[in-house]
Design a protein around this motif. Structure first.
Motif, PDB file in Angstrom:
ATOM      1  N   LEU A  61       0.831  -1.196   0.000  1.00 53.30           N
ATOM      2  CA  LEU A  61       0.000   0.000   0.000  1.00 53.30           C
ATOM      3  C   LEU A  61       0.869   1.251   0.000  1.00 53.30           C
ATOM      4  O   LEU A  61       1.743   1.407   0.835  1.00 53.30           O
ATOM      5  CB  LEU A  61      -0.887  -0.025   1.246  1.00 53.30           C
ATOM      6  CG  LEU A  61      -2.120   0.840   1.241  1.00 53.30           C
ATOM      7  CD1 LEU A  61      -3.087   0.389   0.153  1.00 53.30           C
ATOM      8  CD2 LEU A  61      -2.791   0.777   2.594  1.00 53.30           C
ATOM      9  N   GLU A  62       0.635   2.145  -0.958  1.00 51.75           N
ATOM     10  CA  GLU A  62       1.370   3.406  -1.051  1.00 51.75           C
ATOM     11  C   GLU A  62       0.384   4.561  -1.031  1.00 51.75           C
ATOM     12  O   GLU A  62      -0.603   4.535  -1.760  1.00 51.75           O
ATOM     13  CB  GLU A  62       2.156   3.481  -2.360  1.00 51.75           C
ATOM     14  CG  GLU A  62       3.237   2.460  -2.503  1.00 51.75           C
ATOM     15  CD  GLU A  62       3.936   2.582  -3.853  1.00 51.75           C
ATOM     16  OE1 GLU A  62       3.499   3.379  -4.709  1.00 51.75           O
ATOM     17  OE2 GLU A  62       4.910   1.857  -4.047  1.00 51.75           O
ATOM     18  N   ARG A  63       0.678   5.555  -0.219  1.00 49.66           N
ATOM     19  CA  ARG A  63      -0.170   6.755  -0.194  1.00 49.66           C
ATOM     20  C   ARG A  63       0.262   7.667  -1.341  1.00 49.66           C
ATOM     21  O   ARG A  63       1.432   7.967  -1.497  1.00 49.66           O
ATOM     22  CB  ARG A  63      -0.047   7.477   1.130  1.00 49.66           C
ATOM     23  CG  ARG A  63      -1.010   8.637   1.248  1.00 49.66           C
ATOM     24  CD  ARG A  63      -0.996   9.221   2.656  1.00 49.66           C
ATOM     25  NE  ARG A  63      -1.888  10.343   2.753  1.00 49.66           N
ATOM     26  CZ  ARG A  63      -3.169  10.281   3.034  1.00 49.66           C
ATOM     27  NH1 ARG A  63      -3.709   9.101   3.277  1.00 49.66           N
ATOM     28  NH2 ARG A  63      -3.924  11.348   3.091  1.00 49.66           N
ATOM     29  N   LYS A  64      -0.692   8.091  -2.153  1.00 49.29           N
ATOM     30  CA  LYS A  64      -0.417   8.947  -3.309  1.00 49.29           C
ATOM     31  C   LYS A  64      -1.336  10.153  -3.265  1.00 49.29           C
ATOM     32  O   LYS A  64      -2.451  10.078  -2.757  1.00 49.29           O
ATOM     33  CB  LYS A  64      -0.677   8.200  -4.616  1.00 49.29           C
ATOM     34  CG  LYS A  64       0.115   6.941  -4.797  1.00 49.29           C
ATOM     35  CD  LYS A  64       1.467   7.239  -5.338  1.00 49.29           C
ATOM     36  CE  LYS A  64       2.174   5.931  -5.679  1.00 49.29           C
ATOM     37  NZ  LYS A  64       3.427   6.115  -6.297  1.00 49.29           N
ATOM     38  N   GLU A  65      -0.871  11.236  -3.819  1.00 51.31           N
ATOM     39  CA  GLU A  65      -1.707  12.424  -3.983  1.00 51.31           C
ATOM     40  C   GLU A  65      -2.164  12.447  -5.439  1.00 51.31           C
ATOM     41  O   GLU A  65      -1.355  12.572  -6.339  1.00 51.31           O
ATOM     42  CB  GLU A  65      -0.932  13.693  -3.648  1.00 51.31           C
ATOM     43  CG  GLU A  65      -0.553  13.796  -2.184  1.00 51.31           C
ATOM     44  CD  GLU A  65      -1.759  13.854  -1.259  1.00 51.31           C
ATOM     45  OE1 GLU A  65      -2.773  14.473  -1.632  1.00 51.31           O
ATOM     46  OE2 GLU A  65      -1.685  13.264  -0.176  1.00 51.31           O
ATOM     47  N   VAL A  66      -3.466  12.312  -5.648  1.00 50.55           N
ATOM     48  CA  VAL A  66      -4.023  12.259  -6.995  1.00 50.55           C
ATOM     49  C   VAL A  66      -5.109  13.309  -7.106  1.00 50.55           C
ATOM     50  O   VAL A  66      -5.934  13.462  -6.224  1.00 50.55           O
ATOM     51  CB  VAL A  66      -4.631  10.866  -7.286  1.00 50.55           C
ATOM     52  CG1 VAL A  66      -5.267  10.852  -8.658  1.00 50.55           C
ATOM     53  CG2 VAL A  66      -3.578   9.807  -7.179  1.00 50.55           C
ATOM     54  N   ARG A  67      -5.093  14.014  -8.208  1.00 56.21           N
ATOM     55  CA  ARG A  67      -6.155  14.992  -8.471  1.00 56.21           C
ATOM     56  C   ARG A  67      -6.841  14.594  -9.764  1.00 56.21           C
ATOM     57  O   ARG A  67      -6.219  14.523 -10.812  1.00 56.21           O
ATOM     58  CB  ARG A  67      -5.577  16.391  -8.591  1.00 56.21           C
ATOM     59  CG  ARG A  67      -4.961  16.807  -7.283  1.00 56.21           C
ATOM     60  CD  ARG A  67      -4.504  18.206  -7.334  1.00 56.21           C
ATOM     61  NE  ARG A  67      -3.805  18.461  -6.079  1.00 56.21           N
ATOM     62  CZ  ARG A  67      -3.572  19.633  -5.602  1.00 56.21           C
ATOM     63  NH1 ARG A  67      -3.935  20.686  -6.272  1.00 56.21           N
ATOM     64  NH2 ARG A  67      -2.956  19.787  -4.462  1.00 56.21           N
ATOM     65  N   ILE A  68      -8.114  14.329  -9.664  1.00 56.47           N
ATOM     66  CA  ILE A  68      -8.895  13.924 -10.830  1.00 56.47           C
ATOM     67  C   ILE A  68      -9.691  15.121 -11.320  1.00 56.47           C
ATOM     68  O   ILE A  68     -10.414  15.732 -10.528  1.00 56.47           O
ATOM     69  CB  ILE A  68      -9.867  12.782 -10.479  1.00 56.47           C
ATOM     70  CG1 ILE A  68      -9.097  11.589  -9.928  1.00 56.47           C
ATOM     71  CG2 ILE A  68     -10.680  12.384 -11.695  1.00 56.47           C
ATOM     72  CD1 ILE A  68      -9.997  10.484  -9.447  1.00 56.47           C
ATOM     73  N   PRO A  69      -9.577  15.469 -12.586  1.00 59.08           N
ATOM     74  CA  PRO A  69     -10.390  16.558 -13.120  1.00 59.08           C
ATOM     75  C   PRO A  69     -11.874  16.232 -12.986  1.00 59.08           C
ATOM     76  O   PRO A  69     -12.288  15.105 -13.155  1.00 59.08           O
ATOM     77  CB  PRO A  69      -9.986  16.631 -14.588  1.00 59.08           C
ATOM     78  CG  PRO A  69      -8.723  15.873 -14.717  1.00 59.08           C
ATOM     79  CD  PRO A  69      -8.681  14.899 -13.574  1.00 59.08           C
ATOM     80  N   CYS A  70     -12.674  17.221 -12.679  1.00 55.66           N
ATOM     81  CA  CYS A  70     -14.116  17.032 -12.482  1.00 55.66           C
ATOM     82  C   CYS A  70     -14.782  16.424 -13.704  1.00 55.66           C
ATOM     83  O   CYS A  70     -15.705  15.628 -13.594  1.00 55.66           O
ATOM     84  CB  CYS A  70     -14.795  18.346 -12.142  1.00 55.66           C
ATOM     85  SG  CYS A  70     -14.313  19.004 -10.539  1.00 55.66           S
ATOM     86  N   GLU A  71     -14.326  16.772 -14.904  1.00 54.48           N
ATOM     87  CA  GLU A  71     -14.937  16.244 -16.111  1.00 54.48           C
ATOM     88  C   GLU A  71     -14.807  14.735 -16.179  1.00 54.48           C
ATOM     89  O   GLU A  71     -15.697  14.037 -16.621  1.00 54.48           O
ATOM     90  CB  GLU A  71     -14.295  16.832 -17.384  1.00 54.48           C
ATOM     91  CG  GLU A  71     -14.194  18.331 -17.449  1.00 54.48           C
ATOM     92  CD  GLU A  71     -12.900  18.858 -16.842  1.00 54.48           C
ATOM     93  OE1 GLU A  71     -11.811  18.383 -17.185  1.00 54.48           O
ATOM     94  OE2 GLU A  71     -13.003  19.741 -15.994  1.00 54.48           O
TER      95      GLU A  71
END
Length: 77
Positions: A61-71
């Motif tokens: 398990l790795e903690r990642k910072e992910v940002r998903i575009p709203c679209e």
């Protein structure tokens, strides 16, 4: 049932062949994204040691910072 992995077609694949809405953790073993709720539900952060006394966090398990575009989220619904 075949379990899908995250790939170019479904980059945010999560548990149960569903898109993960809030990806925070990456599982290297299963190659899927997990939200904080998924990790708690699957108990990935509290595996028992062999002596059944202590606990440890899953090594895959790795903690990642992910940002998903709203679209992307809205279009995959």
């Amino acid at each position: 049932m075949t379990y899908q992995r995250a790939d170019q077609k479904n980059p945010y694949m999560g548990l149960d062949n569903k898109i993960c809405r809030n990806p925070v953790y990456w599982c290297r073993l299963h190659q899927v994204w997990l939200s904080e709720d998924d990790v708690e539900r699957k108990r990935c952060k509290c595996k028992l040691t062999f002596d059944m006394i202590g606990t440890y966090r899953c090594g895959c398990l790795e903690r990642k910072e992910v940002r998903i575009p709203c679209e992307k989220i809205q279009s995959s619904s």
